[in-house]
Scaffold this motif. Structure first.
Motif, PDB file in Angstrom:
ATOM      1  N   GLU B  88       6.494   9.935  18.864  1.00 31.80           N
ATOM      2  CA  GLU B  88       5.410  10.091  18.018  1.00 31.80           C
ATOM      3  C   GLU B  88       4.974   8.775  17.155  1.00 31.80           C
ATOM      4  O   GLU B  88       5.755   7.902  16.797  1.00 31.80           O
ATOM      5  CB  GLU B  88       6.032  11.007  16.817  1.00 31.80           C
ATOM      6  N   TYR B  89       3.721   8.740  17.189  1.00 32.47           N
ATOM      7  CA  TYR B  89       3.052   7.388  16.709  1.00 32.47           C
ATOM      8  C   TYR B  89       2.323   7.765  15.616  1.00 32.47           C
ATOM      9  O   TYR B  89       1.605   8.592  15.445  1.00 32.47           O
ATOM     10  CB  TYR B  89       2.305   6.756  17.731  1.00 32.47           C
ATOM     11  N   PHE B  90       2.473   6.956  14.316  1.00 29.00           N
ATOM     12  CA  PHE B  90       1.818   7.274  13.236  1.00 29.00           C
ATOM     13  C   PHE B  90       1.193   5.894  12.723  1.00 29.00           C
ATOM     14  O   PHE B  90       1.676   4.781  12.769  1.00 29.00           O
ATOM     15  CB  PHE B  90       2.703   7.677  12.001  1.00 29.00           C
ATOM     16  N   CYS B  91      -0.202   6.189  12.234  1.00 31.80           N
ATOM     17  CA  CYS B  91      -1.002   5.065  11.703  1.00 31.80           C
ATOM     18  C   CYS B  91      -1.197   5.329  10.364  1.00 31.80           C
ATOM     19  O   CYS B  91      -1.041   6.480   9.790  1.00 31.80           O
ATOM     20  CB  CYS B  91      -2.303   5.318  12.390  1.00 31.80           C
ATOM     21  N   ALA B  92      -0.928   4.120   9.523  1.00 40.15           N
ATOM     22  CA  ALA B  92      -1.027   4.262   8.189  1.00 40.15           C
ATOM     23  C   ALA B  92      -1.826   3.074   7.545  1.00 40.15           C
ATOM     24  O   ALA B  92      -1.981   2.090   8.189  1.00 40.15           O
ATOM     25  CB  ALA B  92       0.144   4.180   7.621  1.00 40.15           C
ATOM     26  N   SER B  94      -2.345   1.063   3.409  1.00 38.15           N
ATOM     27  CA  SER B  94      -1.860   0.923   2.426  1.00 38.15           C
ATOM     28  C   SER B  94      -2.848   1.529   1.278  1.00 38.15           C
ATOM     29  O   SER B  94      -4.022   1.278   1.441  1.00 38.15           O
ATOM     30  CB  SER B  94      -1.439  -0.655   2.015  1.00 38.15           C
ATOM     31  N   GLU B  95      -2.397   2.222   0.336  1.00 38.97           N
ATOM     32  CA  GLU B  95      -3.135   2.419  -0.911  1.00 38.97           C
ATOM     33  C   GLU B  95      -3.076   1.345  -2.048  1.00 38.97           C
ATOM     34  O   GLU B  95      -1.841   1.197  -2.423  1.00 38.97           O
ATOM     35  CB  GLU B  95      -2.649   3.784  -1.416  1.00 38.97           C
ATOM     36  N   GLY B  96      -3.978   0.654  -2.305  1.00 35.51           N
ATOM     37  CA  GLY B  96      -4.004  -0.433  -3.129  1.00 35.51           C
ATOM     38  C   GLY B  96      -4.078  -1.774  -2.524  1.00 35.51           C
ATOM     39  O   GLY B  96      -3.667  -1.867  -1.226  1.00 35.51           O
ATOM     40  N   VAL B  97      -4.280  -2.565  -3.177  1.00 33.15           N
ATOM     41  CA  VAL B  97      -4.450  -4.119  -2.764  1.00 33.15           C
ATOM     42  C   VAL B  97      -3.265  -4.775  -2.333  1.00 33.15           C
ATOM     43  O   VAL B  97      -2.256  -4.698  -3.213  1.00 33.15           O
ATOM     44  CB  VAL B  97      -5.224  -5.070  -3.608  1.00 33.15           C
ATOM     45  N   ARG B  98      -2.968  -5.141  -1.343  1.00 32.97           N
ATOM     46  CA  ARG B  98      -1.665  -5.981  -0.786  1.00 32.97           C
ATOM     47  C   ARG B  98      -0.674  -5.149  -0.819  1.00 32.97           C
ATOM     48  O   ARG B  98       0.369  -5.678  -1.436  1.00 32.97           O
ATOM     49  CB  ARG B  98      -1.739  -7.371  -1.507  1.00 32.97           C
ATOM     50  N   LEU B  99      -0.539  -3.960  -0.761  1.00 29.01           N
ATOM     51  CA  LEU B  99       0.631  -3.198  -0.724  1.00 29.01           C
ATOM     52  C   LEU B  99       1.396  -3.174  -2.249  1.00 29.01           C
ATOM     53  O   LEU B  99       2.530  -2.928  -2.083  1.00 29.01           O
ATOM     54  CB  LEU B  99       1.558  -3.789   0.080  1.00 29.01           C
ATOM     55  N   ASN B 100       0.693  -3.427  -3.197  1.00 30.47           N
ATOM     56  CA  ASN B 100       1.258  -3.523  -4.502  1.00 30.47           C
ATOM     57  C   ASN B 100       1.797  -2.097  -5.041  1.00 30.47           C
ATOM     58  O   ASN B 100       2.595  -2.022  -5.620  1.00 30.47           O
ATOM     59  CB  ASN B 100       0.198  -4.251  -5.377  1.00 30.47           C
ATOM     60  N   THR B 101       1.304  -0.959  -4.361  1.00 27.15           N
ATOM     61  CA  THR B 101       1.899   0.099  -4.785  1.00 27.15           C
ATOM     62  C   THR B 101       2.835   0.636  -4.027  1.00 27.15           C
ATOM     63  O   THR B 101       3.768   1.556  -4.409  1.00 27.15           O
ATOM     64  CB  THR B 101       0.405   1.332  -4.898  1.00 27.15           C
ATOM     65  N   GLY B 102       2.980  -0.085  -2.724  1.00 28.59           N
ATOM     66  CA  GLY B 102       3.946   0.563  -1.820  1.00 28.59           C
ATOM     67  C   GLY B 102       3.509   1.979  -1.332  1.00 28.59           C
ATOM     68  O   GLY B 102       4.499   2.407  -0.623  1.00 28.59           O
ATOM     69  N   LYS B 103       2.534   2.442  -1.637  1.00 31.86           N
ATOM     70  CA  LYS B 103       2.315   3.744  -1.056  1.00 31.86           C
ATOM     71  C   LYS B 103       1.293   3.642   0.221  1.00 31.86           C
ATOM     72  O   LYS B 103       0.348   2.947   0.070  1.00 31.86           O
ATOM     73  CB  LYS B 103       1.373   4.534  -1.963  1.00 31.86           C
ATOM     74  N   LEU B 104       1.881   4.357   1.271  1.00 32.45           N
ATOM     75  CA  LEU B 104       1.152   4.308   2.555  1.00 32.45           C
ATOM     76  C   LEU B 104       0.552   5.858   2.634  1.00 32.45           C
ATOM     77  O   LEU B 104       1.089   6.825   2.451  1.00 32.45           O
ATOM     78  CB  LEU B 104       2.007   4.026   3.558  1.00 32.45           C
ATOM     79  N   ILE B 105      -0.754   5.699   3.380  1.00 35.83           N
ATOM     80  CA  ILE B 105      -1.372   6.972   3.595  1.00 35.83           C
ATOM     81  C   ILE B 105      -1.271   7.113   5.223  1.00 35.83           C
ATOM     82  O   ILE B 105      -1.703   6.201   5.823  1.00 35.83           O
ATOM     83  CB  ILE B 105      -2.880   6.951   3.197  1.00 35.83           C
ATOM     84  N   PHE B 106      -0.620   8.105   5.577  1.00 26.28           N
ATOM     85  CA  PHE B 106      -0.280   8.270   6.930  1.00 26.28           C
ATOM     86  C   PHE B 106      -1.305   9.276   7.777  1.00 26.28           C
ATOM     87  O   PHE B 106      -1.680  10.240   6.832  1.00 26.28           O
ATOM     88  CB  PHE B 106       1.180   8.934   7.294  1.00 26.28           C
ATOM     89  N   GLY B 107      -1.628   8.948   8.947  1.00 26.00           N
ATOM     90  CA  GLY B 107      -2.346   9.683   9.819  1.00 26.00           C
ATOM     91  C   GLY B 107      -1.572  11.045  10.214  1.00 26.00           C
ATOM     92  O   GLY B 107      -0.303  10.934   9.663  1.00 26.00           O
ATOM     93  N   GLN B 108      -1.890  11.963  10.871  1.00 28.79           N
ATOM     94  CA  GLN B 108      -1.015  13.362  11.287  1.00 28.79           C
ATOM     95  C   GLN B 108      -0.328  12.761  12.386  1.00 28.79           C
ATOM     96  O   GLN B 108       0.686  13.684  12.820  1.00 28.79           O
ATOM     97  CB  GLN B 108      -1.895  14.282  11.536  1.00 28.79           C
ATOM     98  N   GLY B 109      -0.485  11.742  12.844  1.00 31.07           N
ATOM     99  CA  GLY B 109       0.633  11.652  13.893  1.00 31.07           C
ATOM    100  C   GLY B 109      -0.022  12.063  15.467  1.00 31.07           C
ATOM    101  O   GLY B 109      -0.686  12.890  15.543  1.00 31.07           O
TER     102      GLY B 109
END
Lengths: 112, 116
Positions: B88-92, B94-109
């Motif tokens: 399974e492959y996921f594209c993601a 980052s939410e926020g500039v330069r990954l400062n939130t650490g939150k990734l938004i993922f695709g459905q795979g």
């Protein structure tokens, strides 16, 4: 890169019970993150855990259901409380480092 | 708000054939983009990432992806599929500039099947 371990790797639990998942990182990190991957679904962030402060929860997730502890810079726990079959998922711990998000191996939870 | 769309929940290729997994994103800020792979009963492994600089990014296991800002795309390719690429492959993004939130938004795979 960060090396992340989780315990347990998998569990089968009865509804109404609670399970605490442990996450250990091999280096000190400011923020740790907990994600959920429901069956056949993508990953969703549950909460962000900072050492010394309360966790920040994403929309749709609440502290009573998913209490989090962060006692030091290398360790965190996520508890799944009063479980129901809908909580059956993979729970993943994650940290940020070197412009990359690293993930633990996940805890596979089945609630009967 | 950022979002990620992976076109095709299942992709099937023959061994030795080209692998192309599509990912489109939306972001109001310069994005950090990632591809992760998840083998059966395993966690997420980083394949490659784009942050800044060269738009063609090479990753592990012969995979590469090209960031195309004009098309808001970050498609994953591999010239020749191997049986071990089935996963399974996921594209993601980052939410926020330069990954400062650490939150990734993922695709459905996207599930990649490799046929012998």
């Amino acid at each position: 890169s960060a090396v992340i371990s989780q315990k347990p790797s998998r569990d089968i639990c009865q509804r109404g019970t609670s399970l605490t998942i442990q996450c250990q990182v091999d280096s000190q990190v400011t923020m740790m993150f907990w994600y959920r991957q429901q069956p056949g679904q993508s990953l969703t962030l549950i909460a962000t855990a900072n050492q010394g402060s309360e966790a920040t929860y994403e929309s749709g997730f609440v502290i009573d259901k998913f209490p989090i502890s962060r006692p030091n810079l290398t360790f965190s726990t996520l508890t799944v409380s009063n479980m129901s079959p809908e909580d059956s998922s993979i729970y993943l711990c994650s940290v940020t480092g070197s412009g990359t998000q690293y993930f633990g191996p996940g805890t596979r939870l089945l609630v009967l | 708000a950022q979002s990620v769309t992976q076109l095709g929940s299942h992709v099937s290729v023959s061994e030795g054939a080209l692998v192309l997994l599509r990912c489109n994103y939306s972001s109001s800020v310069p994005p950090y983009l990632f591809w992760y792979v998840q083998y059966p009963n395993q966690g997420l492994q980083l394949l490659l990432k784009y942050t800044t600089g060269a738009t063609l990014v090479k990753g592990i296991n012969g995979f590469e992806a090209e960031f195309k800002k004009s098309e808001t795309s970050f498609h994953l390719t591999k010239p020749s599929a191997h049986m071990s690429d089935a996963a399974e492959y996921f594209c993601a993004v980052s939410e926020g500039v330069r990954l400062n939130t650490g939150k990734l938004i993922f695709g459905q795979g996207t599930t990649l099947q490799v046929k012998p």
